[in-house]
Design an enzyme around this catalytic site. Structure first.
Site, PDB file in Angstrom:
ATOM      1  N   GLY A 171      -5.132  29.694   8.863  1.00 51.74           N
ATOM      2  CA  GLY A 171      -6.402  30.218   8.376  1.00 51.74           C
ATOM      3  C   GLY A 171      -7.499  29.189   8.507  1.00 51.74           C
ATOM      4  O   GLY A 171      -7.682  28.566   9.552  1.00 51.74           O
ATOM      5  N   GLY A 172      -8.235  28.988   7.381  1.00 49.33           N
ATOM      6  CA  GLY A 172      -9.371  28.067   7.393  1.00 49.33           C
ATOM      7  C   GLY A 172      -8.996  26.657   7.777  1.00 49.33           C
ATOM      8  O   GLY A 172      -9.827  25.889   8.254  1.00 49.33           O
ATOM      9  N   GLY A 406     -21.895  25.927  44.686  1.00 52.70           N
ATOM     10  CA  GLY A 406     -22.317  25.661  43.312  1.00 52.70           C
ATOM     11  C   GLY A 406     -21.450  24.591  42.669  1.00 52.70           C
ATOM     12  O   GLY A 406     -21.916  23.807  41.835  1.00 52.70           O
ATOM     13  N   ALA A 407     -20.186  24.549  43.082  1.00 54.74           N
ATOM     14  CA  ALA A 407     -19.284  23.555  42.499  1.00 54.74           C
ATOM     15  C   ALA A 407     -19.685  22.140  42.920  1.00 54.74           C
ATOM     16  O   ALA A 407     -19.508  21.182  42.161  1.00 54.74           O
ATOM     17  CB  ALA A 407     -17.847  23.854  42.891  1.00 54.74           C
TER      18      ALA A 407
HETATM   19  C1  HXC Z   1      -1.319  28.130  -2.753  1.00 57.20           C
HETATM   20  C2  HXC Z   1       0.513  27.652  -1.437  1.00 57.20           C
HETATM   21  C3  HXC Z   1      -0.186  28.036  -0.278  1.00 57.20           C
HETATM   22  C4  HXC Z   1      -1.542  28.484  -0.433  1.00 57.20           C
HETATM   23  C5  HXC Z   1       1.774  27.409   0.300  1.00 57.20           C
HETATM   24  N1  HXC Z   1       1.716  27.275  -1.029  1.00 57.20           N
HETATM   25  N2  HXC Z   1       0.617  27.881   0.787  1.00 57.20           N
HETATM   26  N3  HXC Z   1      -0.039  27.698  -2.661  1.00 57.20           N
HETATM   27  N4  HXC Z   1      -2.053  28.515  -1.688  1.00 57.20           N
HETATM   28  N5  HXC Z   1      -2.280  28.843   0.602  1.00 57.20           N
HETATM   29  C6  HXC Z   1       2.769  26.783  -1.918  1.00 57.20           C
HETATM   30  C7  HXC Z   1       3.954  27.759  -2.054  1.00 57.20           C
HETATM   31  O1  HXC Z   1       3.671  28.700  -3.033  1.00 57.20           O
HETATM   32  C8  HXC Z   1       5.051  26.807  -2.454  1.00 57.20           C
HETATM   33  O2  HXC Z   1       4.896  26.514  -3.819  1.00 57.20           O
HETATM   34  C9  HXC Z   1       4.724  25.538  -1.695  1.00 57.20           C
HETATM   35  O3  HXC Z   1       3.334  25.636  -1.353  1.00 57.20           O
HETATM   36  C10 HXC Z   1       5.517  25.413  -0.397  1.00 57.20           C
HETATM   37  O4  HXC Z   1       5.382  26.610   0.314  1.00 57.20           O
HETATM   38  P1  HXC Z   1       6.633  27.365   0.986  1.00 57.20           P
HETATM   39  O5  HXC Z   1       6.190  28.723   1.337  1.00 57.20           O
HETATM   40  O6  HXC Z   1       7.829  27.219   0.095  1.00 57.20           O
HETATM   41  O7  HXC Z   1       6.869  26.467   2.261  1.00 57.20           O
HETATM   42  P2  HXC Z   1       7.295  26.906   3.725  1.00 57.20           P
HETATM   43  O8  HXC Z   1       8.479  27.822   3.661  1.00 57.20           O
HETATM   44  O9  HXC Z   1       7.468  25.644   4.495  1.00 57.20           O
HETATM   45  O10 HXC Z   1       6.094  27.740   4.309  1.00 57.20           O
HETATM   46  C11 HXC Z   1       4.847  27.101   4.518  1.00 57.20           C
HETATM   47  C12 HXC Z   1       3.784  28.147   4.862  1.00 57.20           C
HETATM   48  C13 HXC Z   1       3.734  29.249   3.768  1.00 57.20           C
HETATM   49  C14 HXC Z   1       4.113  28.776   6.217  1.00 57.20           C
HETATM   50  C15 HXC Z   1       2.461  27.416   4.981  1.00 57.20           C
HETATM   51  O11 HXC Z   1       3.694  28.606   2.490  1.00 57.20           O
HETATM   52  C16 HXC Z   1       2.571  30.154   3.919  1.00 57.20           C
HETATM   53  O12 HXC Z   1       2.605  31.103   4.728  1.00 57.20           O
HETATM   54  N6  HXC Z   1       1.538  29.913   3.104  1.00 57.20           N
HETATM   55  C17 HXC Z   1       0.353  30.733   3.137  1.00 57.20           C
HETATM   56  C18 HXC Z   1      -0.452  30.491   4.390  1.00 57.20           C
HETATM   57  C19 HXC Z   1      -1.736  31.230   4.358  1.00 57.20           C
HETATM   58  O13 HXC Z   1      -1.787  32.424   4.673  1.00 57.20           O
HETATM   59  N7  HXC Z   1      -2.782  30.546   3.837  1.00 57.20           N
HETATM   60  C20 HXC Z   1      -4.063  31.114   3.573  1.00 57.20           C
HETATM   61  C21 HXC Z   1      -4.765  31.235   4.882  1.00 57.20           C
HETATM   62  S1  HXC Z   1      -6.282  32.040   4.704  1.00 57.20           S
HETATM   63  P3  HXC Z   1       6.147  26.251  -4.773  1.00 57.20           P
HETATM   64  O14 HXC Z   1       5.535  26.025  -6.099  1.00 57.20           O
HETATM   65  O15 HXC Z   1       6.989  27.473  -4.700  1.00 57.20           O
HETATM   66  O16 HXC Z   1       6.812  25.077  -4.220  1.00 57.20           O
HETATM   67  C22 HXC Z   1      -7.362  30.813   4.631  1.00 57.20           C
HETATM   68  C23 HXC Z   1      -8.771  31.323   4.488  1.00 57.20           C
HETATM   69  C24 HXC Z   1      -9.732  30.201   4.468  1.00 57.20           C
HETATM   70  O17 HXC Z   1      -7.059  29.708   4.696  1.00 57.20           O
HETATM   71  C25 HXC Z   1     -10.885  30.491   5.370  1.00 57.20           C
HETATM   72  C26 HXC Z   1     -11.896  29.395   5.292  1.00 57.20           C
HETATM   73  C27 HXC Z   1     -12.887  29.529   6.392  1.00 57.20           C
END
Ligand code: HXC
Length: 521
Positions: A171-172, A406-407
């Site tokens: 994402g971001g 052109g290149a």
């Molecule tokens: C809060 C998060 C988190 C998030 C992970 N965690 N991503 N907490 N916000 N975005 C936490 C989990 O809950 C977990 O907490 C710990 O981090 C480890 O994550 P796991 O899932 O156990 O690890 P893993 O299996 O290695 O997977 C990693 C991952 C997955 C692939 C990154 O966590 C995931 O898909 N996260 C979400 C990704 C996502 O969609 N992010 C938002 C994108 S949108 P605990 O307490 O259980 O250990 C975005 C918009 C912004 O970013 C735009 C700005 C312009």
């Protein structure tokens, strides 16, 4: 022995807590084959040089159990240190706390070091390992990203900014790296995408895993998002150090000069035979580049993407140069959408940091066809012309073989402000190649010749005439579009002398007064 003051005991206890981290999560991180944020910093900086900033920061968010889910540092280690004796500012995301997710306080820490990097004119290094926006913090985490992006743009062209992707960047999380100058990925465990597999499935029904969507192979070969890939995290971190060795700390400084043992007068006789006599036969332009540069100094960027163009850093007589070259081994070295993007972005980086631009030309033209035209090769090709024209760093061009249409103009020609243009004696400079030209100019004559051998003989004769009278480098040299015709073996010496002569070239040329131009980005 005197009893320690309570306040000192507390500080020691907190410092221990900060440096130790959460052992359970660290174990998980290691089991995935990943280093921790601190281990990465230790590998990156000169021993003992890291100074942490903001180690006591915690988030202030509430709800979703966040009141009790806090850790000193809030999932990112920030500070400054030295790499080969030069100061850099660093943010290293800590996946062991809430997946390195970015909340308000986490973002503020990154903004703080980026701001300090700008103020002190030192490079910014961002080690990414994050699940993206911290979901529980909602719009505050989005604000945090926005603040970082804003500063990335402010810093752009003033200090070098390098991102390493050593875990997820979802994402971001992708856009701060994308706004920085270079992205270095580690082959294992790293991926980058704007929308992850689950959203992709829900939105368009496509099934794809993380690595097929945004792993290192994808970004080094297909998207061009990755500048470099390290086979391991250690290698990725070493690539940051290597890259920095070619870069100034900011746009007011010169890139680091390293005294070379390789004599600039070294004539490389092999160079005279590397480029084949047959103008259509391929050869590896990297052979030419490496022979011209100081020994072992060529450092290629984006080696596996848009391979019809080669870009990278090197040194001649110890001075850092940026190399841009057509690669006849791929698509005959033609310019297409991706190679135009690759070249133009690199020129803008080199120019921003006053690094001399050396262009090796062997280009038959822009790649023809519907794929290219529909994809907007006009828009993309225009970037090359724009970037060369705008650049004020010393610009030196070597026309090795073909420079058509052109290149020819686009690839650092005199007409776009090159300071010095050299050509090899077999260079061919014209609107198009002999074959195409003869077919257009003598279409009627060719159609009237029914006998194939007669036709071929006619083609050969007129093409020879065309080469002798139109394409040879002395025509362009007689008009001053080429400054000299040289033997390939003399290239290194000519370039070294020119680099020395142009070293004092003024950094800013007089421009028409305007806010800014409108680059065809
Ligand atoms: C809060 C998060 C988190 C998030 C992970 N965690 N991503 N907490 N916000 N975005 C936490 C989990 O809950 C977990 O907490 C710990 O981090 C480890 O994550 P796991 O899932 O156990 O690890 P893993 O299996 O290695 O997977 C990693 C991952 C997955 C692939 C990154 O966590 C995931 O898909 N996260 C979400 C990704 C996502 O969609 N992010 C938002 C994108 S949108 P605990 O307490 O259980 O250990 C975005 C918009 C912004 O970013 C735009 C700005 C312009």
């Amino acid at each position: 022995m005197e009893e320690l003051r309570e306040e000192f005991k507390k500080l020691i206890e907190l410092r221990n807590k900060i440096s130790k981290g959460d052992s359970e999560y660290i174990k998980k991180q290691h089991e995935k084959g990943k280093l921790t944020a601190r281990e990465r910093i230790d590998l990156l900086v000169d021993p003992g040089s890291f100074v942490e900033i903001g180690a006591f920061v915690t988030h202030r968010a509430t709800g979703f159990g966040l009141e009790t889910k806090k850790q000193l540092g809030d999932g990112v280690i920030t500070g400054y240190g030295k790499i080969n004796g030069r100061t850099v500012f660093i943010a290293s995301q800590d996946f062991t706390f809430m997946g390195g997710s970015l909340g308000e306080a986490h973002a503020e820490k990154i903004v703080r070091v980026l701001d300090l990097a700008i103020k002190s004119g030192s490079p910014m290094i961002f080690l990414n390992d994050s699940g993206g926006a911290r979901i529980q913090e909602g719009v505050d985490s989005l604000k945090g990203y926005g603040d970082i992006f804003y500063l990335n743009v402010k810093a752009s062209g003033f200090i070098p900014q390098i991102a390493a992707i050593l875990g997820p960047a979802a994402g971001g999380a992708v856009y701060s790296p994308a706004l920085m100058d270079f992205i270095i990925m580690s082959r294992k465990n790293s991926y980058m995408f704007v929308t992850g597999p689950k959203v992709v499935k829900a939105a368009i029904g496509e099934e794809v895993d993380e690595y097929s969507l945004g792993g290192a192979e994808i970004h080094e070969q297909k998207s061009g998002v990755a500048s470099l890939v390290g086979e391991t995290e250690e290698e990725a971190l070493n690539l940051i150090k290597k890259l920095l060795s070619y870069l100034p700390s900011n746009n007011r400084e010169d890139p680091p000069y390293v005294k070379s043992e390789d004599p600039v007068e070294r004539a490389d006789k092999e160079l005279d035979s590397i480029i084949p006599t047959d103008p259509n036969a391929p050869y590896d332009v990297k052979e030419v580049i490496t022979r011209v540069l100081d020994k072992d100094t060529f450092f290629e960027i984006q080696p596996n993407w848009a391979q019809n163009a080669v870009i990278g850093f090197g040194r001649i007589g110890g001075r850092v140069v940026g190399i841009i070259a057509n690669q006849p081994m791929y698509l005959a070295g033609s310019l297409d959408i991706d190679s135009s993007d690759k070249i133009s972005r690199f020129i803008r980086f080199l120019d921003a940091f006053n690094i001399s631009i050396i262009t090796f030309v062997d280009v038959p033209g822009f790649l023809p066809g519907t794929v290219q035209e529909y994809g907007g090769v006009i828009r993309h090709g225009a970037k090359v012309i724009y970037a060369y024209s705008e650049a004020t760093s010393p610009k030196i061009t070597v026309i090795m073989r073909k420079a058509y249409g052109g290149a020819y103009i686009a690839m650092g020609s005199k007409h776009l402000g090159a300071d010095y243009v050299l050509a090899y004696p077999f260079a061919e400079i014209a609107v198009m190649g002999p074959r195409g030209a003869v077919e257009i100019l003598y279409g009627k004559e060719l159609a009237s010749l029914k006998d194939m051998s007669e036709k071929q003989e006619f083609l050969n004769r007129v093409a020879k005439e065309y080469r002798e009278n139109i394409t040879n480098p002395y025509v362009a040299a007689s008009r001053g579009y080429i400054d000299d015709v040289i033997f390939p073996s003399e290239t290194r010496t000519y370039l070294a002398r020119a680099l020395e002569a142009f070293a004092s070239k003024k950094k800013e040329e007089r421009q028409i007064n305007k806010k800014h131009g409108i680059m065809p980005v």
